[in-house]
Design a protein around this motif. Structure first.
Motif, PDB file in Angstrom:
ATOM      1  N   ASP A  86       0.854  -1.182   0.000  1.00  0.00           N
ATOM      2  CA  ASP A  86       0.000   0.000   0.000  1.00  0.00           C
ATOM      3  C   ASP A  86       0.894   1.237   0.000  1.00  0.00           C
ATOM      4  N   LEU A  87       0.437   2.318  -0.581  1.00  0.00           N
ATOM      5  CA  LEU A  87       1.244   3.529  -0.680  1.00  0.00           C
ATOM      6  C   LEU A  87       0.605   4.710   0.046  1.00  0.00           C
ATOM      7  N   THR A  88      -0.149   4.422   1.107  1.00  0.00           N
ATOM      8  CA  THR A  88      -0.852   5.478   1.830  1.00  0.00           C
ATOM      9  C   THR A  88      -0.259   5.782   3.202  1.00  0.00           C
ATOM     10  N   GLY A  89       0.627   4.932   3.716  1.00  0.00           N
ATOM     11  CA  GLY A  89       1.206   5.157   5.029  1.00  0.00           C
ATOM     12  C   GLY A  89       0.259   4.871   6.173  1.00  0.00           C
ATOM     13  N   LYS A  90      -0.755   4.028   5.923  1.00  0.00           N
ATOM     14  CA  LYS A  90      -1.768   3.772   6.945  1.00  0.00           C
ATOM     15  C   LYS A  90      -1.637   2.410   7.611  1.00  0.00           C
ATOM     16  N   GLN A  91      -0.531   1.714   7.371  1.00  0.00           N
ATOM     17  CA  GLN A  91      -0.292   0.436   8.042  1.00  0.00           C
ATOM     18  C   GLN A  91       0.259   0.698   9.441  1.00  0.00           C
ATOM     19  N   ALA A  92      -0.184  -0.072  10.423  1.00  0.00           N
ATOM     20  CA  ALA A  92       0.334   0.076  11.783  1.00  0.00           C
ATOM     21  C   ALA A  92       1.841  -0.172  11.784  1.00  0.00           C
ATOM     22  N   LEU A  93       2.574   0.636  12.508  1.00  0.00           N
ATOM     23  CA  LEU A  93       4.030   0.630  12.428  1.00  0.00           C
ATOM     24  C   LEU A  93       4.677  -0.631  12.972  1.00  0.00           C
ATOM     25  N   SER A  94       4.302  -1.051  14.180  1.00  0.00           N
ATOM     26  CA  SER A  94       4.958  -2.196  14.803  1.00  0.00           C
ATOM     27  C   SER A  94       4.064  -2.765  15.884  1.00  0.00           C
ATOM     28  N   ALA A  95       4.471  -3.925  16.409  1.00  0.00           N
ATOM     29  CA  ALA A  95       3.695  -4.539  17.484  1.00  0.00           C
ATOM     30  C   ALA A  95       3.698  -3.669  18.729  1.00  0.00           C
ATOM     31  N   CYS A  96       4.682  -2.799  18.854  1.00  0.00           N
ATOM     32  CA  CYS A  96       4.790  -1.960  20.041  1.00  0.00           C
ATOM     33  C   CYS A  96       3.931  -0.706  19.958  1.00  0.00           C
ATOM     34  N   SER A  97       3.688  -0.226  18.753  1.00  0.00           N
ATOM     35  CA  SER A  97       3.089   1.100  18.597  1.00  0.00           C
ATOM     36  C   SER A  97       1.571   1.118  18.585  1.00  0.00           C
ATOM     37  N   GLY A  98       0.945  -0.031  18.805  1.00  0.00           N
ATOM     38  CA  GLY A  98      -0.498  -0.064  18.691  1.00  0.00           C
ATOM     39  C   GLY A  98      -0.902   0.152  17.256  1.00  0.00           C
ATOM     40  N   GLU A  99      -1.846   1.027  17.017  1.00  0.00           N
ATOM     41  CA  GLU A  99      -2.303   1.275  15.652  1.00  0.00           C
ATOM     42  C   GLU A  99      -1.719   2.551  15.061  1.00  0.00           C
ATOM     43  N   GLN A 100      -0.661   3.104  15.653  1.00  0.00           N
ATOM     44  CA  GLN A 100      -0.041   4.306  15.090  1.00  0.00           C
ATOM     45  C   GLN A 100       0.541   3.984  13.716  1.00  0.00           C
ATOM     46  N   THR A 101       0.343   4.893  12.796  1.00  0.00           N
ATOM     47  CA  THR A 101       0.798   4.689  11.422  1.00  0.00           C
ATOM     48  C   THR A 101       1.898   5.695  11.073  1.00  0.00           C
ATOM     49  N   MET A 102       2.581   5.436   9.959  1.00  0.00           N
ATOM     50  CA  MET A 102       3.601   6.365   9.497  1.00  0.00           C
ATOM     51  C   MET A 102       2.981   7.712   9.129  1.00  0.00           C
ATOM     52  N   ARG A 103       1.794   7.684   8.559  1.00  0.00           N
ATOM     53  CA  ARG A 103       1.126   8.940   8.210  1.00  0.00           C
ATOM     54  C   ARG A 103       0.825   9.754   9.466  1.00  0.00           C
ATOM     55  N   ALA A 104       0.402   9.080  10.541  1.00  0.00           N
ATOM     56  CA  ALA A 104       0.116   9.785  11.784  1.00  0.00           C
ATOM     57  C   ALA A 104       1.402  10.316  12.411  1.00  0.00           C
ATOM     58  N   LEU A 105       2.456   9.494  12.401  1.00  0.00           N
ATOM     59  CA  LEU A 105       3.715   9.898  13.006  1.00  0.00           C
ATOM     60  C   LEU A 105       4.296  11.122  12.303  1.00  0.00           C
ATOM     61  N   THR A 106       4.154  11.171  10.983  1.00  0.00           N
ATOM     62  CA  THR A 106       4.681  12.304  10.209  1.00  0.00           C
ATOM     63  C   THR A 106       3.671  13.434  10.055  1.00  0.00           C
ATOM     64  N   LYS A 107       2.503  13.268  10.679  1.00  0.00           N
ATOM     65  CA  LYS A 107       1.419  14.254  10.579  1.00  0.00           C
ATOM     66  C   LYS A 107       1.028  14.541   9.132  1.00  0.00           C
ATOM     67  N   GLY A 108       1.185  13.510   8.290  1.00  0.00           N
ATOM     68  CA  GLY A 108       0.791  13.619   6.894  1.00  0.00           C
ATOM     69  C   GLY A 108       1.673  14.525   6.059  1.00  0.00           C
ATOM     70  N   LYS A 109       2.841  14.906   6.584  1.00  0.00           N
ATOM     71  CA  LYS A 109       3.695  15.872   5.894  1.00  0.00           C
ATOM     72  C   LYS A 109       4.779  15.237   5.037  1.00  0.00           C
ATOM     73  N   ALA A 110       4.880  13.917   5.043  1.00  0.00           N
ATOM     74  CA  ALA A 110       5.896  13.259   4.220  1.00  0.00           C
ATOM     75  C   ALA A 110       5.540  13.400   2.743  1.00  0.00           C
ATOM     76  N   ALA A 111       6.559  13.365   1.893  1.00  0.00           N
ATOM     77  CA  ALA A 111       6.329  13.507   0.456  1.00  0.00           C
ATOM     78  C   ALA A 111       5.710  12.261  -0.149  1.00  0.00           C
TER      79      ALA A 111
END
Length: 231
Positions: A86-111
């Protein structure tokens, strides 16, 4: 593997399995890219299997070609069965992070974003990878620090719970990163996680399950992911 903490932020953590496309038999591989239909191939032997798991060709910048590919796993003694990209950044990051995603971590500002979830032919073994491309090298460094903080939050766990071990640095021509083995409640190696960065690209890759008792196995996964991320 023991359960995660059940209080506070820890209650949101996922189980350690990854959701991926369904395939039947070790010679049948299903690949899903975004919302496109799965492409399945049948065959026998390692040669056919290798061809069947090949994902999309590398794209400019950050795309599916910047994620780990089937041949990277064969080198590690793993046989892929299915993958979901997927190319949306909405996959959960790791078993430790719960459901936090890369898009959430970057606040949607990544290119750009890219995610993949792999399943292998051995029970309980899976891998997830999530990557982002920062607007600058400085922003990528910030995301890298945030990802390491997420992982280190699971280094100190109550007795009987799974946890991540100490941090190890890795540097290759493609970039650098930090990898951590993961351990189950009995203290046995059960995969690991790595935070990686190459220029403006940053990622996190997690292996659940362990093909070897060697705690350093994750270093090979991290190196393979770094080499792909740099492309």
């Amino acid at each position: 593997m023991s359960e995660h903490r059940a209080v506070g932020k820890k209650s949101a953590r996922r189980g350690r399995g990854a959701g991926v496309a369904v395939a039947t038999g070790t010679a049948l591989v299903a690949i899903v890219i975004g919302t496109q239909p799965a492409a399945a191939h049948a065959g026998t032997g390692a040669a056919n299997r290798s061809a069947a798991v090949s994902t999309a060709a590398a794209e400019p910048g950050l795309g599916s070609g910047s994620l780990m590919q089937s041949e990277d796993f064969f080198q590690q003694g793993l046989t892929p069965v299915s993958a979901t990209v997927d190319l949306t950044g909405k996959q959960a990051l790791s078993a430790c992070s719960g459901e936090q995603t890369m898009r959430a971590l970057t606040k949607g500002k990544a290119a750009a974003y890219a995610d993949v979830a792999w399943r292998f032919d051995s029970d309980g073994t899976s891998l997830t990878e999530s990557a982002a491309e920062g607007s600058t090298a400085a922003s990528a460094t910030t995301y890298e620090k945030q990802l390491n903080a997420v992982v280190r939050d699971c280094q100190d766990e109550p007795a009987g719970h799974w946890y991540y071990g100490k941090a190890h640095t890795i540097t290759v021509q493609a970039g650098a990163g930090t990898w951590y083995s993961s351990y189950n409640g009995d203290g046995k190696v059960a995969g690991g996680v790595a935070v990686i960065r190459s220029g403006q690209k940053v990622g996190i890759v997690e292996l659940t399950g362990q093909p070897s008792d060697d705690a350093g196995y994750m270093a090979g996964i991290a190196a393979g992911a770094l080499n792909r991320l740099a492309r």
